[in-house]
Design an enzyme around this catalytic site. Structure first.
Site, mmCIF file in Angstrom:
data_model
loop_
_atom_site.group_PDB
_atom_site.id
_atom_site.type_symbol
_atom_site.label_atom_id
_atom_site.label_comp_id
_atom_site.label_asym_id
_atom_site.label_seq_id
_atom_site.Cartn_x
_atom_site.Cartn_y
_atom_site.Cartn_z
ATOM 1 C CG ASP A 70 -2.157 0.866 0.993
ATOM 2 O OD1 ASP A 70 -3.246 0.288 0.702
ATOM 3 O OD2 ASP A 70 -2.061 2.120 1.066
ATOM 4 C CG ASP A 76 2.805 5.283 -6.254
ATOM 5 O OD1 ASP A 76 1.734 4.868 -6.729
ATOM 6 O OD2 ASP A 76 3.241 6.435 -6.466
ATOM 7 C CB VAL A 77 -0.129 0.276 -7.848
ATOM 8 C CG1 VAL A 77 -0.218 -0.695 -6.695
ATOM 9 C CG2 VAL A 77 -1.275 1.279 -7.855
ATOM 10 C CG ASN A 79 -8.039 -4.203 -4.054
ATOM 11 O OD1 ASN A 79 -9.235 -4.279 -4.338
ATOM 12 N ND2 ASN A 79 -7.593 -3.523 -2.996
ATOM 13 C CE1 TYR A 115 -12.935 4.020 -9.070
ATOM 14 C CE2 TYR A 115 -15.033 3.435 -10.070
ATOM 15 C CZ TYR A 115 -14.044 3.202 -9.133
ATOM 16 O OH TYR A 115 -14.145 2.133 -8.271
ATOM 17 C CE LYS A 123 -11.817 0.829 -10.518
ATOM 18 N NZ LYS A 123 -10.756 0.026 -9.858
HETATM 19 N N1 LIG Z 1 -15.835 0.829 -2.423
HETATM 20 C C1 LIG Z 1 -16.552 0.670 -3.510
HETATM 21 O O1 LIG Z 1 -17.761 0.965 -3.535
HETATM 22 C C2 LIG Z 1 -15.906 0.089 -4.753
HETATM 23 C C3 LIG Z 1 -16.755 -0.339 -5.788
HETATM 24 C C4 LIG Z 1 -16.180 -0.872 -6.940
HETATM 25 C C5 LIG Z 1 -14.811 -0.993 -7.037
HETATM 26 N N2 LIG Z 1 -14.014 -0.559 -6.021
HETATM 27 C C6 LIG Z 1 -12.566 -0.695 -6.178
HETATM 28 O O2 LIG Z 1 -12.041 -1.426 -5.098
HETATM 29 C C7 LIG Z 1 -10.641 -1.163 -4.989
HETATM 30 C C8 LIG Z 1 -10.269 -0.965 -3.531
HETATM 31 O O3 LIG Z 1 -10.862 0.251 -3.066
HETATM 32 P P1 LIG Z 1 -11.648 0.349 -1.675
HETATM 33 O O4 LIG Z 1 -13.064 0.583 -2.015
HETATM 34 O O5 LIG Z 1 -11.274 -0.748 -0.784
HETATM 35 O O6 LIG Z 1 -11.087 1.761 -1.163
HETATM 36 P P2 LIG Z 1 -10.121 2.142 0.056
HETATM 37 O O7 LIG Z 1 -9.810 3.587 -0.144
HETATM 38 O O8 LIG Z 1 -10.723 1.726 1.342
HETATM 39 O O9 LIG Z 1 -8.818 1.262 -0.209
HETATM 40 C C9 LIG Z 1 -7.972 1.543 -1.301
HETATM 41 C C10 LIG Z 1 -6.526 1.319 -0.875
HETATM 42 O O10 LIG Z 1 -5.664 1.561 -2.008
HETATM 43 C C11 LIG Z 1 -4.540 2.299 -1.556
HETATM 44 N N3 LIG Z 1 -3.947 3.029 -2.677
HETATM 45 C C12 LIG Z 1 -4.451 4.104 -3.336
HETATM 46 N N4 LIG Z 1 -3.589 4.500 -4.284
HETATM 47 C C13 LIG Z 1 -2.541 3.651 -4.243
HETATM 48 C C14 LIG Z 1 -1.331 3.547 -4.980
HETATM 49 N N5 LIG Z 1 -1.019 4.412 -5.957
HETATM 50 N N6 LIG Z 1 -0.475 2.548 -4.674
HETATM 51 C C15 LIG Z 1 -0.760 1.663 -3.683
HETATM 52 N N7 LIG Z 1 -1.880 1.726 -2.922
HETATM 53 C C16 LIG Z 1 -2.756 2.712 -3.220
HETATM 54 C C17 LIG Z 1 -5.097 3.216 -0.488
HETATM 55 O O11 LIG Z 1 -4.076 3.724 0.370
HETATM 56 C C18 LIG Z 1 -6.068 2.288 0.224
HETATM 57 O O12 LIG Z 1 -5.442 1.590 1.275
HETATM 58 C C19 LIG Z 1 -10.372 0.040 -5.893
HETATM 59 O O13 LIG Z 1 -9.775 -0.392 -7.101
HETATM 60 C C20 LIG Z 1 -11.766 0.590 -6.160
HETATM 61 O O14 LIG Z 1 -11.832 1.305 -7.366
HETATM 62 C C21 LIG Z 1 -14.528 -0.028 -4.881
#
Ligand SMILES: NC(=O)c1ccc[n+]([C@@H]2O[C@H](COP(=O)([O-])OP(=O)(O)OC[C@H]3O[C@@H](n4cnc5c(N)ncnc54)[C@H](O)[C@@H]3O)[C@@H](O)[C@H]2O)c1
Length: 278
Positions: free
Chosen positions: A37, A63-64, A90, A156, A160
């Site tokens: 992360d 950092d991805v 993810n 976004y 996706k």
């Molecule tokens: N929460 C929703 O409703 C939802 C719905 C569909 C898809 N998603 C997808 O799920 C995935 C996870 O998101 P989440 O909802 O758990 O959100 P979240 O913000 O709780 O977790 C995301 C994590 O990614 C980390 N992150 C962000 N940029 C980064 C980078 N450049 N390098 C490494 N780490 C990084 C953040 O620090 C965080 O810990 C994402 O791809 C998001 O688009 C979420």
């Protein structure tokens, strides 16, 4: 991949939300886990919640958006655990804004993380998983926003749709090698996605918050409400584990969102019919 116990998983965005829930579920299934992360404090706090699993769960800052950073995190996983079998690309962010105020910085920030982050994860682990011959599975987190543009014109949506496309293509190409691909397409999940700006790198400039009275501001508030009322991340993680074991390509957690997908495909097929008639 039918057996998870004893195998190793690598999860980006592992400090929060869906990534952390995946990490916990993998550890509970007897896997070794490396959480990667960008946010070191949140990562340390996440690891603390998984302390019961001892040294089999570890973390690495990553950092991805940066290829070298993902390669370094992959090396940390190999050094800690040897062969890696499940890679969850993810990590992701969402930027506020609409057709009138979306900035180039926002496009770069979202596409660098949500799309290039997946590409960097695939590039860092494909030769390794292909080479060790023990089988494996890539899990790429997309979204229902990757199948239906209902969230609007935004980086976004673009990121996706791209993740769905490359996952489908990769699944076909990796099948002969016994490597699975799963694309996770959730609807709203109760996470911190609405606070994505909390760790936005300075190189993308400051995050802008849209005027709450504007259409973009209203959309942000509505999405925040839906995320708060969303599915628990542990339910999403449980579905992903099943998909890995059953070698399933798509994971849908919100079948009630089917109408939007059907409407899109109906419009596409109608246009095809029209073309055939000309
Ligand atoms: N929460 C929703 O409703 C939802 C719905 C569909 C898809 N998603 C997808 O799920 C995935 C996870 O998101 P989440 O909802 O758990 O959100 P979240 O913000 O709780 O977790 C995301 C994590 O990614 C980390 N992150 C962000 N940029 C980064 C980078 N450049 N390098 C490494 N780490 C990084 C953040 O620090 C965080 O810990 C994402 O791809 C998001 O688009 C979420």
């Amino acid at each position: 991949m039918r057996e998870l116990a004893g195998r190793t998983a690598f999860v980006t965005g592992g400090a929060s939300g869906i990534g952390l829930a995946l990490g916990r579920a993998f550890a509970q299934a007897g896997m070794k886990v490396m959480l990667a992360d960008i946010e070191p404090d949140a990562l340390a706090a996440a690891l603390e919640t998984l302390r019961e699993f001892g040294p089999d769960v570890r973390g690495v800052r990553c950092d991805v958006a940066a290829a070298a950073s993902v390669e370094g995190a992959a090396r940390a996983a190999f050094d800690a655990f040897g062969n890696v079998h499940v890679v969850c690309n993810n990590a992701g962010v969402a930027a506020a804004g609409g057709i009138d105020d979306i900035s180039v910085d926002n496009w770069r920030w979202v596409l660098d993380g949500n799309l290039m982050g997946v590409v960097h994860g695939l590039r860092s682990f494909l030769p390794h998983i292909g080479g060790h011959g023990e089988g494996g599975n890539f899990v790429n987190t997309a979204s229902m926003a990757g199948l239906n543009s209902g969230l609007g014109f935004s980086p976004y949506t673009a990121s996706k749709f791209a993740v769905v496309g490359i996952s489908e293509a990769l699944a076909t190409q990796l099948k002969p090698f016994g490597i699975g691909v799963t694309v996770l397409c959730p609807g709203f999940v109760r996470t911190r996605i609405g606070e994505s700006g909390r760790n936005r790198p300075e190189r993308y400039g400051p995050a802008r918050t849209p005027d709450p009275a504007s259409p973009a501001g209203a959309l942000v508030a509505e999405i925040a409400r839906l995320v708060q009322a969303g599915l628990d991340p542990s339910e999403v993680a449980a579905r992903v584990l099943t998909a890995i074991c059953e070698n399933e390509l798509y994971v849908f957690t919100h079948p009630e969102m089917r109408d939007g997908v059907e409407a899109r495909f109906a419009a596409i097929l109608a246009a095809m019919d029209q073309a055939a008639g000309r």
